[in-house]
Write a protein that holds these residues in place. Structure first.
Motif, PDB file in Angstrom:
ATOM      1  N   ASN A 149       0.421  -1.259   0.034  1.00  0.00           N
ATOM      2  CA  ASN A 149      -0.393  -0.070   0.115  1.00  0.00           C
ATOM      3  C   ASN A 149       0.670   1.150   0.519  1.00  0.00           C
ATOM      4  N   ILE A 150       1.716   1.247   0.620  1.00  0.00           N
ATOM      5  CA  ILE A 150       2.880   2.293   0.829  1.00  0.00           C
ATOM      6  C   ILE A 150       3.189   2.432  -0.430  1.00  0.00           C
ATOM      7  N   SER A 151       3.806   1.753  -0.924  1.00  0.00           N
ATOM      8  CA  SER A 151       5.306   2.321  -1.863  1.00  0.00           C
ATOM      9  C   SER A 151       3.889   2.068  -3.137  1.00  0.00           C
ATOM     10  N   GLN A 152       2.802   1.943  -3.067  1.00  0.00           N
ATOM     11  CA  GLN A 152       1.711   2.152  -4.482  1.00  0.00           C
ATOM     12  C   GLN A 152       1.489   3.485  -4.146  1.00  0.00           C
ATOM     13  N   HIS A 153       1.339   4.362  -3.209  1.00  0.00           N
ATOM     14  CA  HIS A 153       1.657   5.926  -2.571  1.00  0.00           C
ATOM     15  C   HIS A 153       2.738   6.521  -3.411  1.00  0.00           C
ATOM     16  N   SER A 154       3.611   5.403  -3.053  1.00  0.00           N
ATOM     17  CA  SER A 154       5.002   6.253  -3.016  1.00  0.00           C
ATOM     18  C   SER A 154       5.500   6.153  -4.066  1.00  0.00           C
ATOM     19  N   HIS A 155       4.987   7.109  -5.180  1.00  0.00           N
ATOM     20  CA  HIS A 155       6.207   7.322  -6.999  1.00  0.00           C
ATOM     21  C   HIS A 155       7.177   7.686  -6.978  1.00  0.00           C
ATOM     22  N   GLY A 156       7.582   6.710  -7.849  1.00  0.00           N
ATOM     23  CA  GLY A 156       8.697   6.367  -8.140  1.00  0.00           C
ATOM     24  C   GLY A 156       9.630   5.262  -7.036  1.00  0.00           C
ATOM     25  N   VAL A 157       8.787   5.140  -5.822  1.00  0.00           N
ATOM     26  CA  VAL A 157       9.050   3.872  -5.534  1.00  0.00           C
ATOM     27  C   VAL A 157       8.886   2.009  -5.553  1.00  0.00           C
ATOM     28  N   VAL A 158       9.805   1.341  -5.511  1.00  0.00           N
ATOM     29  CA  VAL A 158       9.172   0.004  -5.680  1.00  0.00           C
ATOM     30  C   VAL A 158       9.187  -0.771  -4.626  1.00  0.00           C
ATOM     31  N   ALA A 159       8.378  -1.656  -3.835  1.00  0.00           N
ATOM     32  CA  ALA A 159       8.776  -2.294  -2.450  1.00  0.00           C
ATOM     33  C   ALA A 159       8.146  -4.114  -2.694  1.00  0.00           C
ATOM     34  N   ILE A 209      13.704  -2.804  -1.193  1.00  0.00           N
ATOM     35  CA  ILE A 209      12.843  -1.118  -1.868  1.00  0.00           C
ATOM     36  C   ILE A 209      14.157  -0.240  -2.628  1.00  0.00           C
ATOM     37  N   ARG A 210      13.489  -0.132  -3.736  1.00  0.00           N
ATOM     38  CA  ARG A 210      14.350   0.957  -4.720  1.00  0.00           C
ATOM     39  C   ARG A 210      13.616   1.801  -5.107  1.00  0.00           C
ATOM     40  N   SER A 211      14.866   2.855  -5.267  1.00  0.00           N
ATOM     41  CA  SER A 211      14.007   3.979  -6.429  1.00  0.00           C
ATOM     42  C   SER A 211      15.487   4.859  -7.152  1.00  0.00           C
ATOM     43  N   GLU A 212      15.095   5.170  -8.124  1.00  0.00           N
ATOM     44  CA  GLU A 212      16.353   6.010  -8.206  1.00  0.00           C
ATOM     45  C   GLU A 212      16.710   7.323  -7.722  1.00  0.00           C
ATOM     46  N   ASP A 213      15.510   7.673  -6.976  1.00  0.00           N
ATOM     47  CA  ASP A 213      15.880   8.765  -5.992  1.00  0.00           C
ATOM     48  C   ASP A 213      16.688   8.467  -4.853  1.00  0.00           C
ATOM     49  N   ASP A 214      17.046   8.274  -3.884  1.00  0.00           N
ATOM     50  CA  ASP A 214      17.497   7.732  -2.746  1.00  0.00           C
ATOM     51  C   ASP A 214      16.182   8.456  -1.013  1.00  0.00           C
ATOM     52  N   GLU A 215      16.452   9.826  -1.545  1.00  0.00           N
ATOM     53  CA  GLU A 215      15.541  10.632  -0.705  1.00  0.00           C
ATOM     54  C   GLU A 215      13.747  10.155  -0.869  1.00  0.00           C
ATOM     55  N   LEU A 216      13.495   9.767  -2.065  1.00  0.00           N
ATOM     56  CA  LEU A 216      12.286   8.966  -2.128  1.00  0.00           C
ATOM     57  C   LEU A 216      12.108   8.222  -1.295  1.00  0.00           C
ATOM     58  N   ARG A 217      13.491   6.831  -1.792  1.00  0.00           N
ATOM     59  CA  ARG A 217      13.213   5.455  -0.834  1.00  0.00           C
ATOM     60  C   ARG A 217      13.277   5.349   0.270  1.00  0.00           C
ATOM     61  N   ASP A 218      14.168   6.140   0.815  1.00  0.00           N
ATOM     62  CA  ASP A 218      14.343   6.099   2.520  1.00  0.00           C
ATOM     63  C   ASP A 218      13.103   6.991   3.442  1.00  0.00           C
ATOM     64  N   ASN A 219      12.849   7.747   1.796  1.00  0.00           N
ATOM     65  CA  ASN A 219      11.087   8.542   2.924  1.00  0.00           C
ATOM     66  C   ASN A 219       9.856   7.308   3.017  1.00  0.00           C
ATOM     67  N   ALA A 220       9.922   6.777   2.347  1.00  0.00           N
ATOM     68  CA  ALA A 220       8.813   5.718   1.921  1.00  0.00           C
ATOM     69  C   ALA A 220       9.134   4.504   2.880  1.00  0.00           C
ATOM     70  N   LEU A 221      10.602   4.399   3.445  1.00  0.00           N
ATOM     71  CA  LEU A 221      11.023   2.918   4.027  1.00  0.00           C
ATOM     72  C   LEU A 221      10.888   3.817   5.201  1.00  0.00           C
TER      73      LEU A 221
END
Length: 427
Positions: free
Chosen positions: A269-279, A304-316
């Motif tokens: 659910n969280i990754s689906q609502h975090s654009h640019g992040v896959v988990a 958990i992955r993203s081309e933007d480390d900040e976006l990834r860590d926020n979702a994490l």
């Protein structure tokens, strides 16, 4: 980097189109040939420092020589070819990918990038096109890490990032990395000689199958990579209380599996609502795992992955916070162990721009996309600018025998590489 003065006349352009078709057929055939070199007769499985690795290097070296290159094998088992510049003390442009495979793998992951680069150099040689830089092609010996459990061994040797304790890594038969190297004719203590001088590298360009469905969805043969996603991985342990399935009331249970299930859905659910992040949760281990026993302990993985480390860590952070809430609500305990961390790698703007122009000059619409999978380019980014070109693959399937590309898409990829490289000029 600047543009070189090479121009292609209309008559020559028509000839090149025919040549690209012929070369695409050659590339497909060579990938088929490499696909026969397997330690397992039932599937494609070619691992580091095996006899099949040695045979793949020998075969690739032969193709490099046919293309007008000089060849060598470095201290870790990467195979190299050089299309030599006529300029004294010229820098080097490196092309390549990996020649190892996963167990039960496909015929194009890695191999397509190596074989295509050789065919492009053969075309340059046939047209007598010379550059103010060497073109070096590398077939990396171990990207997948399937034999010794550590990825990017081939490319990390070039960057000087090998660790001494890796000599004790063992494969599933108990053979250590140091022993395997010795049997292959290499020495672990000589690995440092494989590192290369970063001051004379113009950059590294890697052609690779997409391993995803985006280009197919876009109906495009190729795509230019913007970045390689940074990834973090964890092992998550949920501790509850095991008990009899028939005697413990529902209101009094501390069910680890139910808590884990809710956590896994929270990841989705969280990754689906975090654009640019896959988990992804890809692995679960439940205990006692009995049909009539309440789960007392559940382990699951988190990637958990993203081309933007900040976006990834926020979702994490949102995911782990939700884990804590669920554990509290269900009266279970939770612990996380981080097992992997790699920052995102962004492709070089100039090299990426050169690829974009190569796509446009080849007559295709440009699509820029991120890579969710790791590649040798991640390691090479430590020592030089990197860029990647993706080739469409059927259904986005990779690491599987069904891995498939078309000759037409390979032809497009060859055209893009040709138009990109012939215009690069050392600044």
């Amino acid at each position: 980097m600047q543009r070189s003065p090479f121009t292609i006349m209309p008559a020559t352009q028509a000839r090149l189109m025919s040549d690209f078709q012929e070369l695409a057929t050659q590339v497909m055939a060579r990938c088929e040939t490499l696909g026969t070199l397997s330690q397992n007769p039932q599937c494609l499985d070619r691992r580091y420092l095996t006899e099949q690795h040695k045979l793949a290097n020998q075969l690739t070296s032969g193709w490099m020589i046919e293309a007008g290159m000089t060849t060598w094998q470095d201290a870790v088992g990467n195979i190299w070819g050089r299309y030599t510049s006529s300029v004294p003390n010229a820098p080097r442009l490196i092309l390549g990918s990996h020649l190892d495979t996963v167990p039960n793998g496909g015929k194009y992951d890695g191999m397509l990038g190596v074989v295509s680069a050789i065919s492009i150099v053969a075309m340059f040689d046939g047209l007598n096109i010379k550059f103010p830089f060497h073109i070096d092609i590398v077939g990396f010996c171990d990207e997948e890490g399937t034999r010794f459990g550590t990825t990017l061994l081939g490319s990390r040797a070039l960057t000087g990032k090998w660790q001494d304790n890796w000599r004790h890594l063992k494969d599933e038969t108990g053979v250590s990395l140091e022993q395997a190297m010795q049997a292959f004719g290499l020495s672990f203590d000589a690995v440092a000689s494989a590192s290369i001088n970063r001051t004379d590298i113009l950059g590294y360009i890697e052609l690779h199958i997409e391993q995803g469905p985006v280009l197919e969805q876009q109906n495009l043969p190729v795509g230019v990579v913007s970045a390689i996603a940074g990834a973090k991985r964890f092992n998550v342990t949920v501790e509850g209380m095991a008990g009899h399935a028939g005697t413990v009331p529902m209101s009094m249970r501390h069910d680890a599996l139910c808590a884990a299930a809710e956590m896994i859905l929270a990841v989705e659910n969280i990754s689906q609502h975090s654009h640019g992040v896959v988990a992804t949760v890809g692995k679960i281990d439940n205990s006692p795992n009995g049909v009539n026993v309440i789960s007392g302990r559940t382990l699951f993985s988190l990637d958990i992955r993203s081309e933007d480390d900040e976006l990834r860590d926020n979702a994490l952070n949102k995911i782990t916070s939700r884990f804590t809430d669920i554990a509290s609500e269900r009266s279970v305990n939770i612990s996380l162990e981080q097992t992997h961390s790699a920052p995102a790698v962004h492709c070089d703007k100039q090299l990426k721009s050169a690829l974009v122009q190569g796509v446009e000059e080849s007559g295709y619409r440009t699509h820029v996309l991120a890579s969710g999978a790791g590649h040798d380019a991640m390691a090479m980014a430590d020592i030089c600018p990197v860029a990647m070109l993706f080739t469409r693959c059927k259904g986005g399937v990779s690491h599987h025998p069904a891995e498939s590309v078309t000759a037409n898409d390979v032809e497009a990829s060859l055209s893009v590489l040709f138009n990109t490289i012939r215009r690069l000029k050392h600044a």
